[in-house]
Write an enzyme that holds these catalytic residues in place. Sequence first.
Site, mmCIF file in Angstrom:
data_model
loop_
_atom_site.group_PDB
_atom_site.id
_atom_site.type_symbol
_atom_site.label_atom_id
_atom_site.label_comp_id
_atom_site.label_asym_id
_atom_site.label_seq_id
_atom_site.Cartn_x
_atom_site.Cartn_y
_atom_site.Cartn_z
ATOM 1 N N ASP A 405 1.011 -1.209 -0.067
ATOM 2 C CA ASP A 405 0.030 0.068 -0.091
ATOM 3 C C ASP A 405 0.773 1.193 0.101
ATOM 4 O O ASP A 405 2.182 1.207 -0.378
ATOM 5 C CB ASP A 405 -0.677 -0.141 1.237
ATOM 6 C CG ASP A 405 -2.076 0.492 0.932
ATOM 7 O OD1 ASP A 405 -2.348 1.628 0.466
ATOM 8 O OD2 ASP A 405 -3.133 -0.053 1.334
ATOM 9 N N ASP A 485 -10.065 3.425 -3.657
ATOM 10 C CA ASP A 485 -10.889 1.904 -3.309
ATOM 11 C C ASP A 485 -12.468 2.133 -4.007
ATOM 12 O O ASP A 485 -13.013 2.929 -4.205
ATOM 13 C CB ASP A 485 -10.984 2.133 -1.925
ATOM 14 C CG ASP A 485 -9.619 1.629 -1.108
ATOM 15 O OD1 ASP A 485 -8.519 1.825 -1.751
ATOM 16 O OD2 ASP A 485 -9.547 1.278 0.003
HETATM 17 C C1 GAL Z 1 -6.583 0.746 1.565
HETATM 18 C C2 GAL Z 1 -6.418 -0.111 0.417
HETATM 19 C C3 GAL Z 1 -7.589 -1.349 0.685
HETATM 20 C C4 GAL Z 1 -7.207 -2.069 1.755
HETATM 21 C C5 GAL Z 1 -6.766 -1.111 3.142
HETATM 22 C C6 GAL Z 1 -6.547 -1.736 4.151
HETATM 23 O O1 GAL Z 1 -5.502 1.827 1.243
HETATM 24 O O2 GAL Z 1 -6.424 0.431 -0.824
HETATM 25 O O3 GAL Z 1 -7.844 -2.043 -0.417
HETATM 26 O O4 GAL Z 1 -6.108 -2.797 1.723
HETATM 27 O O5 GAL Z 1 -6.133 -0.010 2.716
HETATM 28 O O6 GAL Z 1 -6.164 -0.916 5.430
#
Ligand code: GAL
Length: 674
Positions: A405, A485
Site C-alpha cells: 500500500d 478504493d
Molecule cells: C487501502 C486499500 C484497501 C485495503 C486497505 C487496508 O488503502 O486500498 O484495498 O487494503 O487499505 O487498510
Amino acid sequence: MLKNKIHILSIAFLLAGQISKAQSAVWLDKLDLSVATQGNGKPGINTSVDGKKLTIAGKTFDRGFGTHAESSLLIKLNGKATKFSALVGLDDEMKGHEPAVEFEIYGDNKKVWSSGIMHLGDQAKPVSVSLKGIKQLELVVTDGGNGPYYDHADWVDARFETTGVSTLETFNPIASEPYILTPRPAAVPKINSAGIYGVRPGSAFLFRIPATGERPMAFAAKNLPKGLTIDSQTGIITGKIDTKGTYEVLLSAKNAKGSVSKKLRIESGDKIALTPTMGWNSWNCFGHEVSADKVKRAADALVRSGLVNHGWNYINIDDSWQYNRDGKDPSFKGQFRDKDGYILTNSKFPDMKNLGDYIHANGLKMGIYSSPGPWTCGGCAGSYGYEKQDAESYARWGVDYLKYDWCSYGGVIDGLPDNDPSKVPSLAFNGGGDLDKGVKPFKLMGDLLYGQPRDIVYNLCQYGMGDVWKWGDETHAQSWRTTNDITDTWASVKSIALAQDKAALYAKPGNRNDPDMLVVGVVGWGNPHQSKLKPDEQYLHISLWSIFSAPLLIGCDLEKLDDFTLNLLTNDEVIAVNQDALGKQGICLNTIGELKIYVKDLEDGGKAVAFANFGREKAKLSYKDFKKLGISGQQTVRDLWRQKDLAGIDVAVQSLPLDIPAHGVAYYKLSPLK
Ligand code: GAL
C-alpha cells in the site's frame, strides 16, 4: 336562482384551481429516500447516516437527509417544482478524520449547481436553485476526489417549492431482479486454465488444473519439463524447473463421461503472473475482522463452491494480520517485531507458515498485505525500515503475492520525524506522485521480493499516483492499482471503469492495471451486506473487469455465495477473455451517448466487445459502426454470458441489433468467419 348557483359553483372551482396551483413547501425528508444509492449505510431521515442528530460545523439541524458519498437520489419533478433550497455540509460525527465531498445538483442530467469541494468543519453552504421546466432532479454527493472515506454528508433544511402538488416521487430506474445467464458446467470434463503460465527457474512450482465436470476425474500432463510432477487425482502440478525455457505441455482430464485435453505453455524465465491474478481477498468482506480461521474457511469455500475449477486460486490476506498500533490485541506486549526486526503476527494469526501450508495443500496460493510506511492504512505495523526482514518472512511463510500500500509513507517520505514512528499518522497520502521519492519504497521492496527464492507476485496499491502504470514494471511489480478504493455502488464502479483507458496501453503479459476488487456477493468491510450493485450493474462490472484484463479478486464472503453471484463468477468464456494469453487490455473505441464500446484483441484473432450502457435509459439500436472497432468482413457473434452463437453477420452491410438494459452490458466475442 339557478344563475346564482352556477355563479357560486364557478367561484368555488376557480378557488379550488387556485388552491391546487398554489405554492407549497415539500420537505426532502418527507420523500421516500430509501431508493437513494450511497456508499455506506442507509439514508438517514432527519438523522446523519449513523443515525445521529444532523450536525454541521457545530450547528445542529432537525430536518434533512444524512447520506454517505458516493450518493445519488433521483426525484421526478415533472415541472411541478419551482425551487429547491437547502444547506449542505459534512457531518461532524467524523471528527478526527479528513473527509471531503462535493455536493452537486443535476436537472435533466445537466449540472445546475455544485458546492465545490467541502471539508469537515466547513460552515453549511446554502443552495437555492430554480427548477423551472425541470422534469427530473438528481442530488449527488461525490467523494471529493480523495476516495469515499468517512464522507458523511448532510442535506439539511432541504425543501422544494411546488405548484399544485403536495409531494414528489423519488425513483431508481435500475431493475433489481437477479437473473442467471451462465449455463451450468457440463458433466463431461472441460479444462478452464489459461493457455500460458510463467515461473522463475528454481522457484516452487504450484499449479492446480482448473477443470469442470463430474468427479472423480483423472488428470495427466504430457511433456512436463524436468522437475515437475502431477498428482493424477487432484490435478496439482508441483516441483521446480531449474532452467529457462518454453515448454509446451498437454494437460488432460478424464471422467466417466469423457475426456479432454488442453495445451499449456509454461514459460520458465523472468516474468511471472503472465495472466491476471484470480482469487479472493479478505478486505472487502472482513476488513479488520479477518483471522487465520476465516482465511482457511475461505480457501475451503473456494474449493467446495467449485470456483477453483474455473481458475480462481489466490487466497489473499489483507490488512490486520499484524499488530495494530491501538494496542488492543490481547497478546500484544508492546512489540511489533522480534529483536531481529522480524514482524510478529497478531493473535488471530498464530502460525503463518502453517496457514501457508494449508492453502498450498489445496493447490492454492497465499497472498499478504503491507505498507511501505511505518503503519498500514488500518494502523497496523508496516514495513518501513524492515523491508528486508519482511520479504524474508514472506518467503519463509510461503507467501505467493504481496499487496503493498502507500498510506503512512507520506509521513516518512523525507525521513522519520524524531526517529519516532508513533508520530507518523497512518493516513498520510502526500508525495506518491513524486517520481523520485514516490517510486523509491516500491523499488526497494520489489528488489527484495525479486531476490527471494520463490515467486512472489507484487501488487502496488498507491491508487495510480504518478502514473504508476508507466513505471510499475521497473519496480518488479506485476500489477498496480490505478484508482481509489472501490465500493459496492454504481457511482464507484462507473467512475473507476471510466478511468481505466489512460493506462490501457501499458498492460501486457506480466503487467496489469488493477481497478480494485470485485464488489459482488456479500461484502461490507466487516459490516456484511449483499452488494448494493443491481444485477445489471454487476454484469457490467464483471464484463469490464474481464475486458480490462484486470486482476480478478473476489471481495465477498465465500461461505455466503448465492446462486446469482456464483453464476456471475463462473462463466469460463468471460474469464477466458480476461486470461487471454495475448495480454492486451480492452479500450473504449466508440461512444454513442452513454453507451461505451470496449474492444480487446484476442490471441486467436477474435475480438471481445463489451457494449456497456452507463446511462439510465435502455440502449436500443442497430449497431453498424464496426469500422471504429477495427472489425470488418464476415463475423460470428457469440454472446459470452449466454455462451451462445447469435448470428453470422457481414459487418460491411449488416447491423447488430442491441437492446441493453440501463447500467447493463452486452458482452460478445466477434470472430472472423473462416
Ligand atoms: C487501502 C486499500 C484497501 C485495503 C486497505 C487496508 O488503502 O486500498 O484495498 O487494503 O487499505 O487498510
